[in-house]
Design a protein around this motif. Structure first.
Motif, PDB file in Angstrom:
ATOM      1  N   ASP A 124       0.663  -1.099  -0.009  1.00  0.00           N
ATOM      2  CA  ASP A 124      -0.030  -0.100   0.113  1.00  0.00           C
ATOM      3  C   ASP A 124       0.920   1.414  -0.263  1.00  0.00           C
ATOM      4  O   ASP A 124       0.317   2.287   0.329  1.00  0.00           O
ATOM      5  CB  ASP A 124      -1.021   0.069   1.143  1.00  0.00           C
ATOM      6  CG  ASP A 124      -0.117  -0.061   2.563  1.00  0.00           C
ATOM      7  OD1 ASP A 124       0.888  -0.098   2.505  1.00  0.00           O
ATOM      8  OD2 ASP A 124      -0.985   0.056   3.576  1.00  0.00           O
ATOM      9  N   ARG A 125       2.047   1.126  -0.359  1.00  0.00           N
ATOM     10  CA  ARG A 125       2.890   2.403  -0.452  1.00  0.00           C
ATOM     11  C   ARG A 125       3.825   2.123  -1.490  1.00  0.00           C
ATOM     12  O   ARG A 125       4.306   1.164  -1.761  1.00  0.00           O
ATOM     13  CB  ARG A 125       3.520   2.782   1.095  1.00  0.00           C
ATOM     14  CG  ARG A 125       4.655   1.631   1.466  1.00  0.00           C
ATOM     15  CD  ARG A 125       4.869   1.956   2.892  1.00  0.00           C
ATOM     16  NE  ARG A 125       5.878   0.741   3.400  1.00  0.00           N
ATOM     17  CZ  ARG A 125       6.993   0.720   3.003  1.00  0.00           C
ATOM     18  NH1 ARG A 125       7.755   1.812   2.476  1.00  0.00           N
ATOM     19  NH2 ARG A 125       7.818   0.087   3.850  1.00  0.00           N
ATOM     20  N   TRP A 126       4.810   3.285  -1.780  1.00  0.00           N
ATOM     21  CA  TRP A 126       5.868   3.244  -2.744  1.00  0.00           C
ATOM     22  C   TRP A 126       6.939   3.007  -1.995  1.00  0.00           C
ATOM     23  O   TRP A 126       7.144   3.730  -1.027  1.00  0.00           O
ATOM     24  CB  TRP A 126       5.855   4.681  -3.431  1.00  0.00           C
ATOM     25  CG  TRP A 126       4.867   5.294  -4.547  1.00  0.00           C
ATOM     26  CD1 TRP A 126       3.793   5.766  -4.247  1.00  0.00           C
ATOM     27  CD2 TRP A 126       4.718   4.617  -5.838  1.00  0.00           C
ATOM     28  NE1 TRP A 126       2.845   5.913  -5.401  1.00  0.00           N
ATOM     29  CE2 TRP A 126       3.744   5.104  -6.485  1.00  0.00           C
ATOM     30  CE3 TRP A 126       5.503   3.789  -6.549  1.00  0.00           C
ATOM     31  CZ2 TRP A 126       3.286   4.837  -7.604  1.00  0.00           C
ATOM     32  CZ3 TRP A 126       5.198   3.401  -7.869  1.00  0.00           C
ATOM     33  CH2 TRP A 126       4.074   4.038  -8.384  1.00  0.00           C
ATOM     34  N   ILE A 127       7.809   2.142  -2.491  1.00  0.00           N
ATOM     35  CA  ILE A 127       9.137   1.778  -1.754  1.00  0.00           C
ATOM     36  C   ILE A 127      10.173   2.463  -2.563  1.00  0.00           C
ATOM     37  O   ILE A 127      10.329   2.236  -3.890  1.00  0.00           O
ATOM     38  CB  ILE A 127       9.085   0.170  -1.960  1.00  0.00           C
ATOM     39  CG1 ILE A 127       8.242  -0.219  -0.816  1.00  0.00           C
ATOM     40  CG2 ILE A 127      10.582  -0.187  -1.518  1.00  0.00           C
ATOM     41  CD1 ILE A 127       8.090  -1.879  -0.857  1.00  0.00           C
ATOM     42  N   PRO A 128      11.094   3.144  -2.111  1.00  0.00           N
ATOM     43  CA  PRO A 128      12.145   4.102  -2.565  1.00  0.00           C
ATOM     44  C   PRO A 128      13.269   3.081  -3.056  1.00  0.00           C
ATOM     45  O   PRO A 128      13.856   2.316  -2.402  1.00  0.00           O
ATOM     46  CB  PRO A 128      12.470   5.214  -1.466  1.00  0.00           C
ATOM     47  CG  PRO A 128      12.035   4.307  -0.346  1.00  0.00           C
ATOM     48  CD  PRO A 128      10.949   3.732  -0.572  1.00  0.00           C
ATOM     49  N   MET A 129      13.513   3.440  -4.177  1.00  0.00           N
ATOM     50  CA  MET A 129      14.948   2.878  -4.686  1.00  0.00           C
ATOM     51  C   MET A 129      15.965   3.592  -4.438  1.00  0.00           C
ATOM     52  O   MET A 129      16.045   4.737  -4.245  1.00  0.00           O
ATOM     53  CB  MET A 129      14.660   2.481  -6.139  1.00  0.00           C
ATOM     54  CG  MET A 129      13.854   1.482  -6.559  1.00  0.00           C
ATOM     55  SD  MET A 129      14.371  -0.233  -6.481  1.00  0.00           S
ATOM     56  CE  MET A 129      15.388  -0.509  -7.898  1.00  0.00           C
ATOM     57  N   PRO A 130      17.308   3.062  -4.289  1.00  0.00           N
ATOM     58  CA  PRO A 130      18.323   3.787  -4.030  1.00  0.00           C
ATOM     59  C   PRO A 130      18.847   4.716  -5.261  1.00  0.00           C
ATOM     60  O   PRO A 130      19.847   5.754  -4.878  1.00  0.00           O
ATOM     61  CB  PRO A 130      19.489   2.752  -3.520  1.00  0.00           C
ATOM     62  CG  PRO A 130      19.010   1.565  -4.365  1.00  0.00           C
ATOM     63  CD  PRO A 130      17.379   1.491  -4.266  1.00  0.00           C
ATOM     64  N   HIS A 131      18.593   4.553  -6.466  1.00  0.00           N
ATOM     65  CA  HIS A 131      19.163   5.281  -7.415  1.00  0.00           C
ATOM     66  C   HIS A 131      18.233   5.954  -8.261  1.00  0.00           C
ATOM     67  O   HIS A 131      17.131   5.327  -8.435  1.00  0.00           O
ATOM     68  CB  HIS A 131      20.133   4.423  -8.086  1.00  0.00           C
ATOM     69  CG  HIS A 131      21.273   3.607  -7.515  1.00  0.00           C
ATOM     70  ND1 HIS A 131      22.204   4.371  -7.046  1.00  0.00           N
ATOM     71  CD2 HIS A 131      21.460   2.488  -7.315  1.00  0.00           C
ATOM     72  CE1 HIS A 131      23.030   3.590  -6.104  1.00  0.00           C
ATOM     73  NE2 HIS A 131      22.751   2.223  -6.475  1.00  0.00           N
ATOM     74  N   ARG A 132      18.560   6.894  -9.000  1.00  0.00           N
ATOM     75  CA  ARG A 132      17.641   7.609  -9.785  1.00  0.00           C
ATOM     76  C   ARG A 132      16.996   6.577 -10.999  1.00  0.00           C
ATOM     77  O   ARG A 132      17.967   5.630 -11.323  1.00  0.00           O
ATOM     78  CB  ARG A 132      18.130   8.783 -10.662  1.00  0.00           C
ATOM     79  CG  ARG A 132      18.688   9.769  -9.571  1.00  0.00           C
ATOM     80  CD  ARG A 132      19.401  10.940 -10.443  1.00  0.00           C
ATOM     81  NE  ARG A 132      20.793  10.508 -10.921  1.00  0.00           N
ATOM     82  CZ  ARG A 132      21.400  11.172 -11.626  1.00  0.00           C
ATOM     83  NH1 ARG A 132      21.351  12.516 -11.659  1.00  0.00           N
ATOM     84  NH2 ARG A 132      22.714  10.536 -12.229  1.00  0.00           N
ATOM     85  N   SER A 133      15.994   6.790 -11.465  1.00  0.00           N
ATOM     86  CA  SER A 133      15.603   5.791 -12.604  1.00  0.00           C
ATOM     87  C   SER A 133      16.314   5.808 -13.755  1.00  0.00           C
ATOM     88  O   SER A 133      16.554   4.709 -14.580  1.00  0.00           O
ATOM     89  CB  SER A 133      13.888   6.155 -13.039  1.00  0.00           C
ATOM     90  OG  SER A 133      14.089   7.612 -13.336  1.00  0.00           O
ATOM     91  N   THR A 134      16.940   6.963 -14.179  1.00  0.00           N
ATOM     92  CA  THR A 134      17.806   7.074 -15.380  1.00  0.00           C
ATOM     93  C   THR A 134      19.126   6.489 -15.104  1.00  0.00           C
ATOM     94  O   THR A 134      19.680   5.976 -16.143  1.00  0.00           O
ATOM     95  CB  THR A 134      18.025   8.575 -15.546  1.00  0.00           C
ATOM     96  OG1 THR A 134      18.392   9.347 -14.425  1.00  0.00           O
ATOM     97  CG2 THR A 134      16.839   9.290 -16.122  1.00  0.00           C
ATOM     98  N   ASP A 135      19.684   6.267 -13.806  1.00  0.00           N
ATOM     99  CA  ASP A 135      20.798   5.613 -13.568  1.00  0.00           C
ATOM    100  C   ASP A 135      20.752   3.985 -13.937  1.00  0.00           C
ATOM    101  O   ASP A 135      21.655   3.572 -14.279  1.00  0.00           O
ATOM    102  CB  ASP A 135      21.250   5.659 -12.185  1.00  0.00           C
ATOM    103  CG  ASP A 135      21.446   6.966 -11.775  1.00  0.00           C
ATOM    104  OD1 ASP A 135      21.900   7.717 -12.521  1.00  0.00           O
ATOM    105  OD2 ASP A 135      21.452   7.164 -10.315  1.00  0.00           O
ATOM    106  N   TYR A 136      19.553   3.404 -14.174  1.00  0.00           N
ATOM    107  CA  TYR A 136      19.298   1.876 -14.166  1.00  0.00           C
ATOM    108  C   TYR A 136      19.389   1.678 -15.886  1.00  0.00           C
ATOM    109  O   TYR A 136      19.515   0.459 -16.253  1.00  0.00           O
ATOM    110  CB  TYR A 136      18.068   1.340 -13.881  1.00  0.00           C
ATOM    111  CG  TYR A 136      18.084   1.315 -12.197  1.00  0.00           C
ATOM    112  CD1 TYR A 136      18.990   0.605 -11.491  1.00  0.00           C
ATOM    113  CD2 TYR A 136      17.609   2.305 -11.253  1.00  0.00           C
ATOM    114  CE1 TYR A 136      18.884   0.444 -10.299  1.00  0.00           C
ATOM    115  CE2 TYR A 136      17.595   2.294  -9.856  1.00  0.00           C
ATOM    116  CZ  TYR A 136      18.145   1.482  -9.274  1.00  0.00           C
ATOM    117  OH  TYR A 136      18.430   1.360  -8.144  1.00  0.00           O
TER     118      TYR A 136
END
Length: 408
Positions: free
Chosen positions: A123-135
């Motif tokens: 029920d919530r957004w889980i933050p990733m450690p890096h920017r989306s563009t980094d992947y």
């Protein structure tokens, strides 16, 4: 995301030419076609092609235990991933609604209520450690970057998710993050599994769809989780060839945008949604008669199979404009070839065009030349240089189709 292929015409089967001289071999190998006064139709076991080493093999004699089988109830967790370079504009509930209950309803209808896919969204957004563009997310993703994304996603979600409680894992990226590429949505099969909560994660569905998403996209990807192959073919880079020439609208593992996304009867047999007695195997030369009920409705005979070789078969089923196929272009009796030794995306199934000179539903079909592929009452199809002829004798008011199969 387009799903497509290349039409492969029927070819002469050398095994049939040798059948008369192979009487000793025929006594041992059940599928060999031998001379006889009439065709014999038996339950489907004799026509169950063997599962091979091909990726997502269409063999139905055994189940590949590496994949979950959609036979009763399976639970799927939906994990929503955000990135430091974007604030999500949608709630997890809104993204969930893009895919459920539509995906569960699709499989409930297709399985005649035998299979239930239950979604459990976090029920919530889980933050990733890096920017989306980094992947550097792409359809043809660099394996190291993709592996890093998966490791980061599982590690980030692990405190909030008990992975041991679920059969399927959907990793759903924020659709509005700048580095998200919708064409990268796919199932990732891991040779070396990730480990979480004492569970090996060998198969993860990475979802990068925009909002709203492509039609039936999650049902298509979930089909891969259940060991179904891609039935489209991907043209060479730079080619403008159509992707959908192998199966057109038929079966969502071809085009997820198709007008007739109901899984082929062959796939329903593979899953166990059809019993062997609902599959009739033609294994002698001569003539046999069959009454097919529409694939989209429960009960009755759903599939006639003519075994054509060790790993090949001709499949015959009836399709109607109801259920998942409510938007199909042409009702009738559909014929297709199955090859259990062809890899996913390499032509394991080819629909045979009952009306090669015409097309239909130009505005809505994924591939109009095959939209009118089914045979209608009074029509025939000569297969294998005429050695097999399929004739639709009649269409009853109750929806059933009477089909004659002549061999030899």
């Amino acid at each position: 995301m387009r799903r497509t292929g290349i039409l492969i015409r029927a070819r002469r089967r050398p095994l049939r030419a040798l059948a008369a001289a192979a009487s000793v071999f025929a006594a041992v190998v059940a599928w060999t076609l031998v001379a006889g006064p009439t065709a014999a139709a038996a339950p489907g076991g004799d026509c169950a092609l063997p599962r091979t080493a091909a990726h997502h093999s269409e063999g139905v004699d055994t189940w590949n235990a590496a994949f979950p089988r959609p036979s009763t109830v399976l639970d799927a967790v939906m994990i929503f991933l955000s990135f430091p370079d974007a604030v999500p504009e949608l709630t997890p509930a809104e993204v969930t609604a893009d895919h459920f209950p539509a995906t569960s309803l699709f499989y409930d209808r297709a399985s005649y209520g035998r299979f239930q896919l239950r979604a459990h969204p976090v029920d919530r957004w889980i933050p990733m450690p890096h920017r989306s563009t980094d992947y550097r997310i792409r359809r043809d993703w660099d394996a190291n970057r993709r592996g890093g994304y998966l490791r980061d996603a599982v590690a980030a979600a692990d405190p909030a998710v008990d992975f041991s409680a679920y059969d399927l894992v959907y990793l759903v990226a924020d659709p509005n993050a700048p580095g998200v590429d919708a064409d990268a949505t796919k199932v990732v099969n891991l040779g070396t599994p990730l480990r979480a909560d004492g569970t090996d994660l060998r198969r993860l569905v990475t979802v990068f769809e925009q909002h709203p998403p492509d039609h039936n996209v999650l049902a298509h990807e979930t089909g891969h989780v259940f060991d179904l192959p891609d039935l489209y073919s991907r043209p060479a880079i730079g080619s403008d060839a159509d992707w959908d020439t192998r199966v057109g609208d038929w079966d969502l593992m071809g085009s997820q945008f198709g007008l007739a996304p109901e899984p082929f009867a062959w796939h329903k047999w593979k899953f166990g949604w059809l019993e062997d007695h609902q599959v009739q195997c033609v294994f002698r030369r001569g003539t046999s008669w069959h009454e097919l009920t529409p694939l989209e409705t429960a009960g009755g005979t759903k599939l006639v199979v003519v075994r054509t070789g060790r790993r090949t078969a001709l499949a015959i089923e009836a399709r109607s404009a109801t259920g998942n196929d409510a938007g199909l272009c042409r009702e009738g009796v559909l014929l297709y070839e199955v090859r259990s030794n062809r890899e996913s995306g390499e032509g394991p199934v080819t629909v045979l065009d009952g009306h090669p000179a015409t097309s239909a539903c130009q505005d809505g079909s994924a591939y109009p030349p095959l939209a009118d592929a089914p045979l209608g009452a009074g029509e025939s199809y000569a297969y294998d240089a005429g050695l097999v002829r399929v004739t639709v004798a009649s269409h009853s008011v109750d929806g059933s189709w009477t089909v004659k199969v002549s061999e030899g």
